[in-house]
Write a protein that holds these residues in place. Structure first.
Motif, PDB file in Angstrom:
ATOM      1  N   TRP A  70       0.870  -1.177   0.000  1.00 31.89           N
ATOM      2  CA  TRP A  70       0.000   0.000   0.000  1.00 31.89           C
ATOM      3  C   TRP A  70       0.901   1.218   0.000  1.00 31.89           C
ATOM      4  N   GLU A  71       0.820   2.003  -1.078  1.00 37.30           N
ATOM      5  CA  GLU A  71       1.733   3.127  -1.259  1.00 37.30           C
ATOM      6  C   GLU A  71       0.964   4.396  -1.608  1.00 37.30           C
ATOM      7  N   PRO A  72       1.521   5.558  -1.249  1.00 38.84           N
ATOM      8  CA  PRO A  72       0.855   6.819  -1.576  1.00 38.84           C
ATOM      9  C   PRO A  72       0.761   7.022  -3.086  1.00 38.84           C
ATOM     10  N   SER A  73      -0.381   7.513  -3.510  1.00 39.96           N
ATOM     11  CA  SER A  73      -0.587   7.811  -4.922  1.00 39.96           C
ATOM     12  C   SER A  73      -1.445   9.061  -5.008  1.00 39.96           C
ATOM     13  N   ARG A  74      -2.578   8.967  -5.670  1.00 38.95           N
ATOM     14  CA  ARG A  74      -3.460  10.105  -5.894  1.00 38.95           C
ATOM     15  C   ARG A  74      -3.766  10.846  -4.594  1.00 38.95           C
ATOM     16  N   ASP A  75      -3.420  12.119  -4.551  1.00 41.93           N
ATOM     17  CA  ASP A  75      -3.697  12.988  -3.405  1.00 41.93           C
ATOM     18  C   ASP A  75      -3.149  12.429  -2.088  1.00 41.93           C
ATOM     19  N   GLY A  76      -2.096  11.622  -2.169  1.00 44.46           N
ATOM     20  CA  GLY A  76      -1.487  11.062  -0.971  1.00 44.46           C
ATOM     21  C   GLY A  76      -2.201   9.847  -0.403  1.00 44.46           C
ATOM     22  N   ALA A  77      -3.306   9.439  -1.016  1.00 45.32           N
ATOM     23  CA  ALA A  77      -4.038   8.260  -0.540  1.00 45.32           C
ATOM     24  C   ALA A  77      -3.215   7.005  -0.791  1.00 45.32           C
ATOM     25  N   LEU A  78      -3.351   6.036   0.097  1.00 49.16           N
ATOM     26  CA  LEU A  78      -2.645   4.771  -0.061  1.00 49.16           C
ATOM     27  C   LEU A  78      -3.418   3.876  -1.023  1.00 49.16           C
ATOM     28  N   PHE A  79      -2.731   3.413  -2.056  1.00 50.69           N
ATOM     29  CA  PHE A  79      -3.312   2.502  -3.049  1.00 50.69           C
ATOM     30  C   PHE A  79      -2.567   1.184  -3.004  1.00 50.69           C
ATOM     31  N   PRO A  80      -3.269   0.074  -3.292  1.00 48.62           N
ATOM     32  CA  PRO A  80      -2.590  -1.215  -3.368  1.00 48.62           C
ATOM     33  C   PRO A  80      -1.851  -1.363  -4.700  1.00 48.62           C
ATOM     34  N   HIS A  81      -0.573  -1.679  -4.608  1.00 53.95           N
ATOM     35  CA  HIS A  81       0.276  -1.912  -5.778  1.00 53.95           C
ATOM     36  C   HIS A  81       0.845  -3.320  -5.663  1.00 53.95           C
ATOM     37  N   LEU A  82       0.759  -4.063  -6.742  1.00 56.54           N
ATOM     38  CA  LEU A  82       1.257  -5.436  -6.751  1.00 56.54           C
ATOM     39  C   LEU A  82       2.531  -5.501  -7.568  1.00 56.54           C
ATOM     40  N   TYR A  83       3.626  -5.854  -6.910  1.00 56.52           N
ATOM     41  CA  TYR A  83       4.925  -5.968  -7.562  1.00 56.52           C
ATOM     42  C   TYR A  83       5.136  -7.410  -8.012  1.00 56.52           C
ATOM     43  N   GLY A  84       4.586  -7.705  -9.146  1.00 57.34           N
ATOM     44  CA  GLY A  84       4.634  -9.040  -9.722  1.00 57.34           C
ATOM     45  C   GLY A  84       3.305  -9.304 -10.394  1.00 57.34           C
ATOM     46  N   PRO A  85       3.201 -10.444 -11.070  1.00 57.38           N
ATOM     47  CA  PRO A  85       1.959 -10.756 -11.765  1.00 57.38           C
ATOM     48  C   PRO A  85       0.815 -11.052 -10.787  1.00 57.38           C
ATOM     49  N   LEU A  86      -0.388 -10.750 -11.232  1.00 59.40           N
ATOM     50  CA  LEU A  86      -1.590 -11.055 -10.460  1.00 59.40           C
ATOM     51  C   LEU A  86      -2.011 -12.487 -10.777  1.00 59.40           C
ATOM     52  N   PRO A  87      -1.921 -13.393  -9.801  1.00 57.97           N
ATOM     53  CA  PRO A  87      -2.290 -14.778 -10.070  1.00 57.97           C
ATOM     54  C   PRO A  87      -3.814 -14.923 -10.183  1.00 57.97           C
ATOM     55  N   VAL A  88      -4.256 -15.656 -11.186  1.00 59.23           N
ATOM     56  CA  VAL A  88      -5.691 -15.867 -11.380  1.00 59.23           C
ATOM     57  C   VAL A  88      -6.362 -16.407 -10.114  1.00 59.23           C
ATOM     58  N   PRO A  89      -5.756 -17.323  -9.343  1.00 53.27           N
ATOM     59  CA  PRO A  89      -6.434 -17.822  -8.146  1.00 53.27           C
ATOM     60  C   PRO A  89      -6.704 -16.749  -7.072  1.00 53.27           C
ATOM     61  N   ALA A  90      -6.051 -15.590  -7.159  1.00 49.53           N
ATOM     62  CA  ALA A  90      -6.323 -14.502  -6.215  1.00 49.53           C
ATOM     63  C   ALA A  90      -7.599 -13.744  -6.560  1.00 49.53           C
ATOM     64  N   VAL A  91      -8.111 -13.961  -7.764  1.00 52.76           N
ATOM     65  CA  VAL A  91      -9.319 -13.275  -8.232  1.00 52.76           C
ATOM     66  C   VAL A  91     -10.534 -14.085  -7.791  1.00 52.76           C
ATOM     67  N   VAL A  92     -11.376 -13.468  -6.970  1.00 54.60           N
ATOM     68  CA  VAL A  92     -12.555 -14.172  -6.451  1.00 54.60           C
ATOM     69  C   VAL A  92     -13.808 -13.881  -7.270  1.00 54.60           C
TER      70      VAL A  92
END
Length: 112
Positions: A70-92
């Motif tokens: 979770w890193e600062p982005s738009r207007d300083g809000a924390l956004f989730p950033h994934l450093y690596g591929p998004l595995p299909v099994p993580a998608v519900v």
């Protein structure tokens, strides 16, 4: 839960590969941009206005491990950033957005 908007074609490719490497913007940034529930409607409004053929992924953050930050982005809000591929099994859930509604409205309706 956290969320990812992408084209339906990108999602179909991810299903075939077993993971999602990211959009062109994600690859340029060096991580997969994700949004929290309170952020995804504005993300749709800012980045997908006028776009059709979109899918909204609902992602379980507990399935992403230490690659999720979770890193600062738009207007300083924390956004989730994934450093690596998004595995299909993580998608519900993967919901195709209707083409006859603005993406932000369709996302808002899905999230209730």
């Amino acid at each position: 839960m956290i969320y990812k908007l992408l084209t339906t074609t990108e999602w179909d490719d991810a299903l075939a590969a077993g993971h999602f490497e990211g959009t062109a913007a994600d690859r340029q940034s060096g991580f997969v941009h994700l949004s929290g529930a309170d952020q995804v409607v504005e993300t749709a409004r800012r980045h997908y206005a006028g776009a059709t053929g979109l899918t909204l992924l609902t992602v379980d953050p507990d399935r992403l491990g230490v690659a999720l930050r979770w890193e600062p982005s738009r207007d300083g809000a924390l956004f989730p950033h994934l450093y690596g591929p998004l595995p299909v099994p993580a998608v519900v859930a993967a919901d195709a957005l209707p083409a006859d509604r603005p993406a932000a409205d369709a996302v808002a309706a899905l999230l209730g």
